[in-house]
Design an enzyme around this catalytic site. Structure first.
Site, PDB file in Angstrom:
ATOM      1  N   ARG A   1      -0.088  14.810  13.093  1.00 17.83           N
ATOM      2  CA  ARG A   1       0.697  14.381  11.925  1.00 17.83           C
ATOM      3  C   ARG A   1       0.940  15.579  11.019  1.00 17.83           C
ATOM      4  NH1 ARG A   1      -0.809   8.479   9.829  1.00 17.83           N
ATOM      5  NH2 ARG A   1       1.212   8.799   8.872  1.00 17.83           N
TER       6      ARG A   1
ATOM      7  N   LYS B   1       0.842  -1.215   0.000  1.00 25.20           N
ATOM      8  CA  LYS B   1       0.000   0.000   0.000  1.00 25.20           C
ATOM      9  C   LYS B   1       0.867   1.252   0.000  1.00 25.20           C
ATOM     10  CE  LYS B   1      -1.760   1.561   4.057  1.00 25.20           C
ATOM     11  NZ  LYS B   1      -1.441   2.982   4.303  1.00 25.20           N
ATOM     12  N   ASN B   2       1.888   1.253   0.871  1.00 27.18           N
ATOM     13  CA  ASN B   2       2.666   2.481   1.034  1.00 27.18           C
ATOM     14  C   ASN B   2       3.613   2.749  -0.136  1.00 27.18           C
ATOM     15  OD1 ASN B   2       1.323   2.891   3.377  1.00 27.18           O
ATOM     16  ND2 ASN B   2       3.053   2.481   4.752  1.00 27.18           N
TER      17      ASN B   2
ATOM     18  N   ARG C   1      -8.766  -0.291   4.922  1.00 24.00           N
ATOM     19  CA  ARG C   1      -7.907   0.747   4.312  1.00 24.00           C
ATOM     20  C   ARG C   1      -6.558   0.163   3.920  1.00 24.00           C
ATOM     21  NH1 ARG C   1      -6.280   4.660   8.054  1.00 24.00           N
ATOM     22  NH2 ARG C   1      -4.960   5.052   6.283  1.00 24.00           N
TER      23      ARG C   1
ATOM     24  N   ASP D   1       4.578   0.787  12.182  1.00 22.81           N
ATOM     25  CA  ASP D   1       3.388   0.134  11.618  1.00 22.81           C
ATOM     26  C   ASP D   1       3.230  -1.317  12.092  1.00 22.81           C
ATOM     27  OD1 ASP D   1       2.639   2.413  10.299  1.00 22.81           O
ATOM     28  OD2 ASP D   1       3.288   1.755   8.314  1.00 22.81           O
TER      29      ASP D   1
ATOM     30  N   CYS E   1      -5.250   8.318   9.582  1.00 28.01           N
ATOM     31  CA  CYS E   1      -5.296   7.593  10.844  1.00 28.01           C
ATOM     32  C   CYS E   1      -5.311   8.551  12.032  1.00 28.01           C
ATOM     33  CB  CYS E   1      -4.041   6.743  10.998  1.00 28.01           C
ATOM     34  SG  CYS E   1      -4.072   5.217  10.116  1.00 28.01           S
TER      35      CYS E   1
HETATM   36  C1  UD1 Z   1       4.435   6.792   6.369  1.00 28.89           C
HETATM   37  C2  UD1 Z   1       3.538   5.590   6.226  1.00 28.89           C
HETATM   38  C3  UD1 Z   1       2.959   5.184   7.571  1.00 28.89           C
HETATM   39  C4  UD1 Z   1       4.056   5.002   8.616  1.00 28.89           C
HETATM   40  C5  UD1 Z   1       4.976   6.218   8.649  1.00 28.89           C
HETATM   41  C6  UD1 Z   1       6.187   6.008   9.542  1.00 28.89           C
HETATM   42  C7  UD1 Z   1       2.650   5.872   3.976  1.00 28.89           C
HETATM   43  C8  UD1 Z   1       1.455   6.101   3.118  1.00 28.89           C
HETATM   44  N1  UD1 Z   1       2.447   5.915   5.304  1.00 28.89           N
HETATM   45  O1  UD1 Z   1       3.609   7.873   6.809  1.00 28.89           O
HETATM   46  O2  UD1 Z   1       2.236   3.971   7.386  1.00 28.89           O
HETATM   47  O3  UD1 Z   1       3.482   4.819   9.881  1.00 28.89           O
HETATM   48  O4  UD1 Z   1       5.461   6.519   7.319  1.00 28.89           O
HETATM   49  O5  UD1 Z   1       6.899   4.895   9.132  1.00 28.89           O
HETATM   50  O6  UD1 Z   1       3.721   5.606   3.491  1.00 28.89           O
HETATM   51  N2  UD1 Z   1       6.689  14.400  10.762  1.00 28.89           N
HETATM   52  C9  UD1 Z   1       6.918  15.739  11.019  1.00 28.89           C
HETATM   53  N3  UD1 Z   1       6.763  16.630   9.999  1.00 28.89           N
HETATM   54  C10 UD1 Z   1       6.411  16.255   8.740  1.00 28.89           C
HETATM   55  C11 UD1 Z   1       6.186  14.890   8.482  1.00 28.89           C
HETATM   56  C12 UD1 Z   1       6.339  13.988   9.510  1.00 28.89           C
HETATM   57  O7  UD1 Z   1       7.240  16.102  12.141  1.00 28.89           O
HETATM   58  O8  UD1 Z   1       6.310  17.122   7.851  1.00 28.89           O
HETATM   59  C13 UD1 Z   1       6.848  13.409  11.838  1.00 28.89           C
HETATM   60  C14 UD1 Z   1       5.580  12.597  12.082  1.00 28.89           C
HETATM   61  O9  UD1 Z   1       4.699  13.259  12.972  1.00 28.89           O
HETATM   62  C15 UD1 Z   1       6.147  11.326  12.647  1.00 28.89           C
HETATM   63  C16 UD1 Z   1       7.459  11.153  11.888  1.00 28.89           C
HETATM   64  O10 UD1 Z   1       7.788  12.453  11.395  1.00 28.89           O
HETATM   65  O11 UD1 Z   1       6.437  11.475  14.020  1.00 28.89           O
HETATM   66  C17 UD1 Z   1       7.403  10.188  10.740  1.00 28.89           C
HETATM   67  O12 UD1 Z   1       6.297  10.484   9.909  1.00 28.89           O
HETATM   68  P1  UD1 Z   1       6.311  10.225   8.343  1.00 28.89           P
HETATM   69  O13 UD1 Z   1       7.477   9.387   7.986  1.00 28.89           O
HETATM   70  O14 UD1 Z   1       6.155  11.519   7.622  1.00 28.89           O
HETATM   71  O15 UD1 Z   1       4.993   9.411   8.119  1.00 28.89           O
HETATM   72  P2  UD1 Z   1       4.184   9.351   6.772  1.00 28.89           P
HETATM   73  O16 UD1 Z   1       5.119   9.504   5.637  1.00 28.89           O
HETATM   74  O17 UD1 Z   1       2.999  10.229   6.837  1.00 28.89           O
END
Ligand code: UD1
Length: 419
Positions: A120, A22-23, A398, A306, A115
């Site tokens: 986030r 999915k990711n 999902r 995850d 989620c």
């Molecule tokens: C992706 C995955 C999700 C997984 C996550 C962490 C997809 C579709 N989803 O989500 O399943 O749980 O990686 O492995 O690929 N953060 C910030 N600022 C930002 C972005 C993120 O502070 O602009 C923080 C987040 O709050 C979190 C950490 O960074 O604590 C990691 O998040 P991130 O890697 O961005 O998660 P996603 O890419 O949304």
């Protein structure tokens, strides 16, 4: 709204075929917006999150066709305003921003939903776009990015909790069509980032270093159509391994990449399970006694956030004291209260769960609150006494393709009931 009934106590044995990731599929589908030419993506899992992404692509003007696991997208003429009604349903919709600004120089997207796993933010995505020369404004729940001339740059995507997966994807996609060279430092190293980079390179991008902390992107004038097969879903694979650990005798995953699963296989081995791997298969034998674990989630190649909820489900039934800390999403413990309803003994202390193993869980009505928490409840139900009733199962749909059918095929007894 469906609910799921899990009849506990059945033993699992047999083979499970792992679906496409999915990711990986979500950003790869978004990347098809980078070209006017047709793209063909294979092994796209049939999930509601994928359905949302395909709907977003259609609403933006792309022609989308889907036949079983293959999706064809032709984004010849597109608009740059993503519809709020769909975007708000899924956080990953944010990854259309990079392709839209790369190709069209502008994009407008609602702040994403998704989620319920704490705050986030997308500040790191926006920092990356700004470093590339974009002007970003956030107003009334909408992000607007104007980027008539993207210019290569050096940018670090390191945040408080490590790097960002979709942020790395987004910046990589925008930079693929920028003028000059972009270097992303503290890039996410996840296999899904590598899969996206491989697809972009098939489209004509010049990206090196994906899978390491430093990704170098040499911008090109335009990208063309390409065909790609999505990698196996390592989180689905990990979830079935934990199902096998909780209720299995002997379960083999096919089309699973063990090299992507090391951070899950190692602790399962330490916990006492016998694991055999080959190039694209993993077998887990649930033999002998189980040992408690200390687990800390980290960005890849560390133990994945995850998989945290599913491992908690296993550890609730493992003699001794286990300690699980989520360093990526410290608030991601919604499953704890529900597992406690089933008789688990867990203390929550900030981002750490202290789990005192109990011999058995008791079935109870429980509520799914997010994708991986729902999976954890389903896994717990496999070994609980009685019939566990899981409500709000749309969360599980999902991210897991036919999880109930796949588990039933190897001996579980799970019913889906329309309410
Ligand atoms: C992706 C995955 C999700 C997984 C996550 C962490 C997809 C579709 N989803 O989500 O399943 O749980 O990686 O492995 O690929 N953060 C910030 N600022 C930002 C972005 C993120 O502070 O602009 C923080 C987040 O709050 C979190 C950490 O960074 O604590 C990691 O998040 P991130 O890697 O961005 O998660 P996603 O890419 O949304």
């Amino acid at each position: 709204m469906d609910k799921i009934l899990v009849h506990g106590g059945r033993k699992l044995a047999g083979r499970v075929r792992i679906s496409g990731s999915k990711n990986s599929a979500l950003p790869i589908l978004a990347a098809t917006l980078l070209t006017k030419e047709p793209c063909v993506i294979h092994r796209v899992p049939d999930l509601s999150d994928i359905h949302y992404m395909l709907t977003i692509l259609s609403e933006l003007g792309a022609e989308v066709e889907r036949a079983s696991g293959t999706v064809r997208v032709r984004a010849e003429n597109i608009t740059t305003d993503a519809p709020y009604e769909i975007v708000r349903k899924m956080r990953a919709s944010v990854c259309i921003l990079g392709p839209l600004i790369g190709r069209e120089g502008e994009a407008s997207v609602s702040l994403p939903g998704g989620c319920v796993i704490g705050d986030r933010p997308i500040d790191l995505h926006l920092k990356g776009f700004e470093a590339l020369g974009a002007a970003v404004s956030v107003k009334s729940g909408n992000v607007r990015v104007l980027a008539p001339h993207l210019k290569g740059t050096n940018v670090s995507l390191r945040g408080k909790f490590g790097s960002t997966v979709l942020g790395t994807d987004n910046v990589m996609m925008a930079a693929a069509l920028a003028d000059g060279i972009t270097i992303i430092d503290s890039a996410a190293e996840e296999p899904e980032v590598v899969d996206l980079a491989n697809f972009l390179n098939k489209m004509g991008a010049k990206i090196e270093g994906a899978g390491s902390r430093r990704i170098v992107i040499e911008g090109v004038k335009e990208l063309h159509g390409a065909e790609h097969e999505v990698i196996p879903d390592r989180i689905e694979a990990g979830t079935f391994l934990v199902a096998a650990a909780i209720a299995g005798v002997n379960v083999t995953l096919t089309r699973a990449f063990p090299e992507h699963l090391k951070a899950v296989l190692d602790p399962l081995g330490q916990a006492g399970f016998h694991i055999e791997t080959s190039a694209d298969q993993v077998t887990l034998k649930a033999n002998g006694s189980r040992k408690p674990l200390r687990l800390d989630t980290e960005p890849y190649p560390g133990f994945p956030t995850d998989m945290q909820a599913q491992m908690c489900a296993l550890l609730t039934m493992t003699d001794g004291i286990s300690v699980v800390t989520d360093n990526v999403f410290p608030q991601r413990f919604m499953h704890v209260a529900e597992l406690k309803r089933m008789g688990a003994n867990i203390e929550l202390n900030g981002g750490t769960a202290i789990i005192h193993g109990v011999p058995k869980l008791e079935a109870a009505p429980v509520m799914a609150s997010d994708l991986r928490a729902s999976a954890a409840l389903l896994l717990a139900g496999l070994a609980a006494d009685g019939v566990t009733e899981i409500n709000r199962v749309y969360h599980i749909d999902r991210g897991y393709e036919r999880i109930d059918d796949k588990l039933n095929d190897i001996g579980a007894q799970i019913e889906r009931v329309k309410v």
